[in-house]
Design an enzyme around this catalytic site. Sequence first.
Site, PDB file in Angstrom:
ATOM      1  N   GLN A 205      60.550  49.109  61.705  1.00 19.60           N
ATOM      2  CA  GLN A 205      59.172  48.638  61.645  1.00 19.60           C
ATOM      3  C   GLN A 205      58.222  49.579  62.384  1.00 19.60           C
ATOM      4  O   GLN A 205      57.012  49.371  62.339  1.00 19.60           O
ATOM      5  CB  GLN A 205      59.072  47.238  62.266  1.00 19.60           C
ATOM      6  N   GLU A 240      61.744  46.572  65.337  1.00 17.86           N
ATOM      7  CA  GLU A 240      60.560  47.147  65.969  1.00 17.86           C
ATOM      8  C   GLU A 240      60.969  48.154  67.030  1.00 17.86           C
ATOM      9  O   GLU A 240      60.571  49.314  66.996  1.00 17.86           O
ATOM     10  CB  GLU A 240      59.687  46.058  66.578  1.00 17.86           C
ATOM     11  N   ARG A 318      52.817  36.521  75.561  1.00 16.13           N
ATOM     12  CA  ARG A 318      52.331  35.755  74.406  1.00 16.13           C
ATOM     13  C   ARG A 318      52.787  34.300  74.495  1.00 16.13           C
ATOM     14  O   ARG A 318      52.086  33.396  74.032  1.00 16.13           O
ATOM     15  CB  ARG A 318      52.784  36.384  73.090  1.00 16.13           C
ATOM     16  N   THR A 453      48.719  42.155  71.598  1.00 16.11           N
ATOM     17  CA  THR A 453      48.153  41.954  72.933  1.00 16.11           C
ATOM     18  C   THR A 453      48.024  43.277  73.679  1.00 16.11           C
ATOM     19  O   THR A 453      47.204  43.384  74.593  1.00 16.11           O
ATOM     20  CB  THR A 453      49.011  40.967  73.745  1.00 16.11           C
ATOM     21  N   ALA A 522      53.123  41.742  64.837  1.00 19.68           N
ATOM     22  CA  ALA A 522      51.979  40.945  65.285  1.00 19.68           C
ATOM     23  C   ALA A 522      51.155  40.426  64.115  1.00 19.68           C
ATOM     24  O   ALA A 522      49.960  40.158  64.268  1.00 19.68           O
ATOM     25  CB  ALA A 522      51.095  41.746  66.242  1.00 19.68           C
ATOM     26  N   GLU A 723      53.507  35.686  60.798  1.00 30.16           N
ATOM     27  CA  GLU A 723      54.157  34.888  61.844  1.00 30.16           C
ATOM     28  C   GLU A 723      53.737  33.424  61.891  1.00 30.16           C
ATOM     29  O   GLU A 723      54.583  32.553  62.133  1.00 30.16           O
ATOM     30  CB  GLU A 723      53.899  35.541  63.203  1.00 30.16           C
TER      31      GLU A 723
END
Length: 770
Positions: A205, A240, A318, A453, A522, A723
């Site tokens: 990713q 990721e 988060r 974030t 995200a 998500e």
Amino acid sequence: MNAPDTATAAIGAGLPHESAHLHVTGRATYVDDIPVPAGTLHAALGLSTIAHGRLLKLDLSAVRNAPGVRDVIVAADIPGISDCGPVKHDDPILCAGEILFHGQPLFAVAADSHDAARRAARLARVDVEALPALLTAEAAAEAESWVLPPVEVKRGDTPAALAAAPHRLRGTVNLGGQEHFYLEGQIACAIPGEDHSLRLLTSTQHPTEMQHMVAHALGWRVHQVIAECRRMGGGFGGKESQSAQIACIAAVLAVRSGKAVKLRLDRDDDMRITGKRHDFHIEYEAGFDDTGRLLGLKLLLASRCGFSADLSGPVNDRAIFHADNAYYLDAVDILSLRGLTHTVSNTAFRGFGGPQGMFAIESVMDDIARHLGHDALAVRRANFYGDSAGKQRNVTHYGMQVEDNVIAPLVAQLAASSDYATRRAAIDTFNATSPVIKKGLALTPVKFGISFTATFYNQAGALVHVSNDGTVLVSHGGTEMGQGLYTKIRQIVAHEFGLPVEDVRLSSTDTSRVPNTSATAASSGTDLNGKAAQAACQAIRARIAGFVAERLGAPQEALRFANGRVTAPGFDAAFGEVVADAYRARIQLWDAGFYKTPKIHYDPVTMQGRPFFYFAYGASVSEVAIDTLTGESKVLRVDILHDAGRSINPAIDIGQIEGGFIQGMGWLTTEELVYASDGRLATHAPSTYKIPAVSDLPRDFRVALFDNTNVEDSIHRSKAVGEPPLMLAFSVFFALRDAVAAALGPGARPQLDAPATPEAILKALSGGEL
């Protein structure tokens, strides 16, 4: 300004996935399908069999002498930096002396075949000194073992609010982790090039991070490595950062041997080696009034991070941000503990900590309702964001104003369309006369913030080429993992030029075309890369329009791009003809687009600011049944209403909502990660780890999109759907809890942990004993 004709645009059309015809015929090319150069070697890993200890001796003579083996490497053979940590340098590529988890790679072997490499890897003789191991979040908290320092966020005077509250409750709940279980496992193929260069084909990713990690491991500069990914067979966050270790090992072996090296993990090794969703231990103390409205809340969120930081910092951040879900928290104190354990390093997973924080507050709401004897939906509504009695209730505990709040009308619409009140009464009647089978019902909301974030990740680039026959080739920084990103980008580009989508093609995501890409994570893939592609298209279209307008002596505003043609009063030509003329006139027909998300800012020290561009909303109603004798459960009906803004592709979005919901349902019901007392993952294959099957889908499954426009200037005013739908599955868990409560009797607050497996349900039915 010249513009596409919205009446004939591709935006809003429910088009098939751009690779669907390849998926269903088996012609979609994944990394393992790409033809490799002659002489390609295949790699395998040798793994630790203890959770914590010192590596005293590693005898690899039998490995080196095994048939077909061409090279074997240990940590000392890595020429550059032996670390693949995305944030902290605490994640060794290969064990350098201290064994940190059961399954940690100790060495790698390259051989003529995959089978030969795997057989050779089993021949190592390993001497170790076992050391005490911390295996759970609770054990880490007790030992004050932190992978990162604890973080506390406060607002108001929580002790005073709790002391003054008419009602107070305490509670504890455990929330399990989750295996990504992507269909395509971790894989990388490293191909050496001329003059100290390397091409990396990787299922990731985050191609740019793979490029950087490989360069660092080799002791090279970044421009010597090209990372490429056309598609993944699923990612869900597990590719990721975790793909870096695989890429680095393949690259080191390739450079040493001068041959291409492919490293492909089988399912068992993949599940042992790679991180999961963080499991959490949650404790709370809540004060509330007679309506169930929260007056004060103290919340402990303790997570098992594993042996290294990986992405645990932002994941746990988060969780703090989303500990409100859709509810206003006035006086609140949230303590986040990031436990260092001798287990695999947990990582990103769809929702990225948000689901764990939201699960905590939903548990509080459910307990309050049961304590007061109220319907849980009434308590949830009483706590929604929104001004009440002259008091502003629209600022989050991290200081962000909620400006796009639609949760109340969305929930009202769903409650009506799902016939919630009537079904609630019918289920109560059923339970009163059914001693063995108990039913449950729950409606739960979702408010989920969209943006990284880490503010600097909120940027993207795209490269758009218009060929002189009028066809378009696009490359951008996002990666395709089945979620439909390429499909939406194709629609965005087709819309800008007024072309049929068949005239637009996307190339692989490649760091040599678009550099410095952000991870596709995200939920921001379309928001970022769609805007970047749009910017490039608009620049090209403006040049074409200027060229045509000058020839016609007409204003650019008179031009229209639609149906594959360029038109103006007195002018009508095919887009391809216009482009060919522009090419001959030496008009630039390519451009790079760039986008950065506006408005966002965030102080990671104070945990205050605006970390999100906007919120996505949704709600779901689930009806379930449990067998009180066996603990078995069944989801009978699900109603979902989800806010996708102005959907670019409703078919893709509804598919994402359905898939996210089912994945969340699996996390909360069947997907149980079991670690043995020695730290070994016992559930490391589909024989022992159970993702939802087709038979687990509710027979009555209703999904609709909420009619809404994004108040922010997102791409075509759409909203992210990657998500947020996962958290819609909370309605399944709390419906199961409702059914257990019906079996236990009035006022019961079942101690039901997640996942709600049959064993967990039986334990809750027996008051915590099993």
